[in-house]
Write an enzyme that holds these catalytic residues in place. Structure first.
Site, PDB file in Angstrom:
ATOM      1  N   TYR A   1       9.738   2.480  -0.252  1.00  0.00           N
ATOM      2  CA  TYR A   1      10.886   1.584  -0.336  1.00  0.00           C
ATOM      3  C   TYR A   1      11.920   2.284  -1.223  1.00  0.00           C
ATOM      4  O   TYR A   1      11.586   2.716  -2.343  1.00  0.00           O
ATOM      5  CB  TYR A   1      10.426   0.248  -0.920  1.00  0.00           C
ATOM      6  CG  TYR A   1      11.512  -0.786  -1.004  1.00  0.00           C
ATOM      7  CD1 TYR A   1      12.209  -1.178   0.132  1.00  0.00           C
ATOM      8  CD2 TYR A   1      11.845  -1.365  -2.218  1.00  0.00           C
ATOM      9  CE1 TYR A   1      13.209  -2.131   0.054  1.00  0.00           C
ATOM     10  CE2 TYR A   1      12.838  -2.330  -2.304  1.00  0.00           C
ATOM     11  CZ  TYR A   1      13.523  -2.702  -1.167  1.00  0.00           C
ATOM     12  OH  TYR A   1      14.519  -3.643  -1.245  1.00  0.00           O
TER      13      TYR A   1
ATOM     14  N   ARG B   1       3.963  -6.857  -2.794  1.00  0.00           N
ATOM     15  CA  ARG B   1       3.674  -6.809  -4.232  1.00  0.00           C
ATOM     16  C   ARG B   1       2.230  -6.437  -4.543  1.00  0.00           C
ATOM     17  O   ARG B   1       1.896  -6.116  -5.680  1.00  0.00           O
ATOM     18  CB  ARG B   1       4.039  -8.149  -4.883  1.00  0.00           C
ATOM     19  CG  ARG B   1       5.555  -8.325  -4.983  1.00  0.00           C
ATOM     20  CD  ARG B   1       5.957  -9.551  -5.768  1.00  0.00           C
ATOM     21  NE  ARG B   1       5.627 -10.774  -5.059  1.00  0.00           N
ATOM     22  CZ  ARG B   1       4.758 -11.692  -5.493  1.00  0.00           C
ATOM     23  NH1 ARG B   1       4.119 -11.516  -6.626  1.00  0.00           N
ATOM     24  NH2 ARG B   1       4.518 -12.780  -4.790  1.00  0.00           N
TER      25      ARG B   1
ATOM     26  N   CYS C   1       6.117   1.163   2.594  1.00  0.00           N
ATOM     27  CA  CYS C   1       6.980   0.466   1.643  1.00  0.00           C
ATOM     28  C   CYS C   1       6.553   0.700   0.189  1.00  0.00           C
ATOM     29  O   CYS C   1       6.725   1.789  -0.337  1.00  0.00           O
ATOM     30  CB  CYS C   1       7.020  -1.017   2.003  1.00  0.00           C
ATOM     31  SG  CYS C   1       8.373  -1.933   1.242  1.00  0.00           S
ATOM     32  N   HIS C   2       5.952  -0.286  -0.471  1.00  0.00           N
ATOM     33  CA  HIS C   2       5.486  -0.145  -1.853  1.00  0.00           C
ATOM     34  C   HIS C   2       4.092   0.476  -1.948  1.00  0.00           C
ATOM     35  O   HIS C   2       3.576   0.679  -3.044  1.00  0.00           O
ATOM     36  CB  HIS C   2       5.469  -1.511  -2.555  1.00  0.00           C
ATOM     37  CG  HIS C   2       6.826  -2.023  -2.935  1.00  0.00           C
ATOM     38  ND1 HIS C   2       7.723  -2.516  -2.010  1.00  0.00           N
ATOM     39  CD2 HIS C   2       7.447  -2.114  -4.130  1.00  0.00           C
ATOM     40  CE1 HIS C   2       8.825  -2.896  -2.633  1.00  0.00           C
ATOM     41  NE2 HIS C   2       8.691  -2.664  -3.925  1.00  0.00           N
TER      42      HIS C   2
ATOM     43  N   GLU D   1       1.308  -3.202  -6.541  1.00  0.00           N
ATOM     44  CA  GLU D   1       1.652  -3.242  -7.965  1.00  0.00           C
ATOM     45  C   GLU D   1       0.442  -3.562  -8.839  1.00  0.00           C
ATOM     46  O   GLU D   1       0.305  -3.027  -9.935  1.00  0.00           O
ATOM     47  CB  GLU D   1       2.739  -4.302  -8.153  1.00  0.00           C
ATOM     48  CG  GLU D   1       3.198  -4.528  -9.547  1.00  0.00           C
ATOM     49  CD  GLU D   1       4.228  -5.650  -9.600  1.00  0.00           C
ATOM     50  OE1 GLU D   1       4.096  -6.502 -10.500  1.00  0.00           O
ATOM     51  OE2 GLU D   1       5.134  -5.682  -8.737  1.00  0.00           O
TER      52      GLU D   1
END
Length: 196
Positions: free
Chosen positions: A135, A86, A115-116, A89
């Site tokens: 992702y 996270r 991934c992110h 983000e």
């Protein structure tokens, strides 16, 4: 030996963060961890369990931090890694993150995203015209950022290497280290030439 900056923060995925740090060090490179502050970041473990539509999240280990984002001089680093979880983000809105990430993209230096992780360059307009993995639920996000999404474990676009998440890390690491070594070799030749 290359100096590789790893941009992370609380709620970064544990394997996405620790695996590249250890793998880079194992290969003889210096991994420098940067976060919003210099306190250790609290990582999380994302897993896929039966009966869940999304991944689950549990507390993970602490990851020591070397530099705060504001202290980073990207000129002192040869490459960049942005782990998932996270953290991307919210670190994507940090002006120092924008300054640092822009440096690597503008100069064509190696950038690894996991991934992110692509959320950071996507928010900064740096994925336009590129090909990237992420992702899989982020497919529309990277496409909205002007990139072509590839569902693959080791997607290489110039000096950028991306993957879908921690299950891809062995293949991603191999590809990233290859790009890093090619880039480091070219920069070493440039330094020799400029010294003459």
């Amino acid at each position: 030996m290359a100096r590789v900056l790893v941009l992370t923060a609380d709620a970064a995925e544990e394997l996405d963060s620790m695996y590249p740090v250890f793998r880079l060090r194992e290969a003889g490179h210096e991994a420098v961890v940067a976060a919003p502050t210099t306190r250790a970041v609290k990582l999380v473990v994302h897993d896929f369990e039966p009966g869940w539509d999304a991944y689950t999240e549990k507390p993970g280990h602490l990851l020591p931090v070397d530099l705060a984002f504001a202290e980073v001089d990207p000129e002192e680093c040869d490459a960049l890694v942005i782990p998932g979880g996270r953290a991307p983000e919210y670190i994507r809105t940090d002006p120092d993150v924008a300054r640092v990430v822009g440096h690597f993209f503008e100069r064509g230096l190696p950038v690894g995203t996991i991934c992110h992780g692509p959320q950071v360059p996507a928010a900064l307009g740096l994925l336009r015209g590129r090909t990237t993995a992420a992702y899989p639920p982020l497919k529309s996000d990277v496409e909205q950022a002007g990139a072509t999404f590839v569902d693959g474990p080791d997607v290489v676009d110039g000096a950028m290497v991306s993957c879908r998440g921690w299950p891809d890390l062995p293949l991603w690491s191999r590809a990233f280290l290859r790009v890093l070594e090619e880039s480091s070799g070219a920069r070493g030749l440039d330094r020799i030439r400029s010294a003459r």
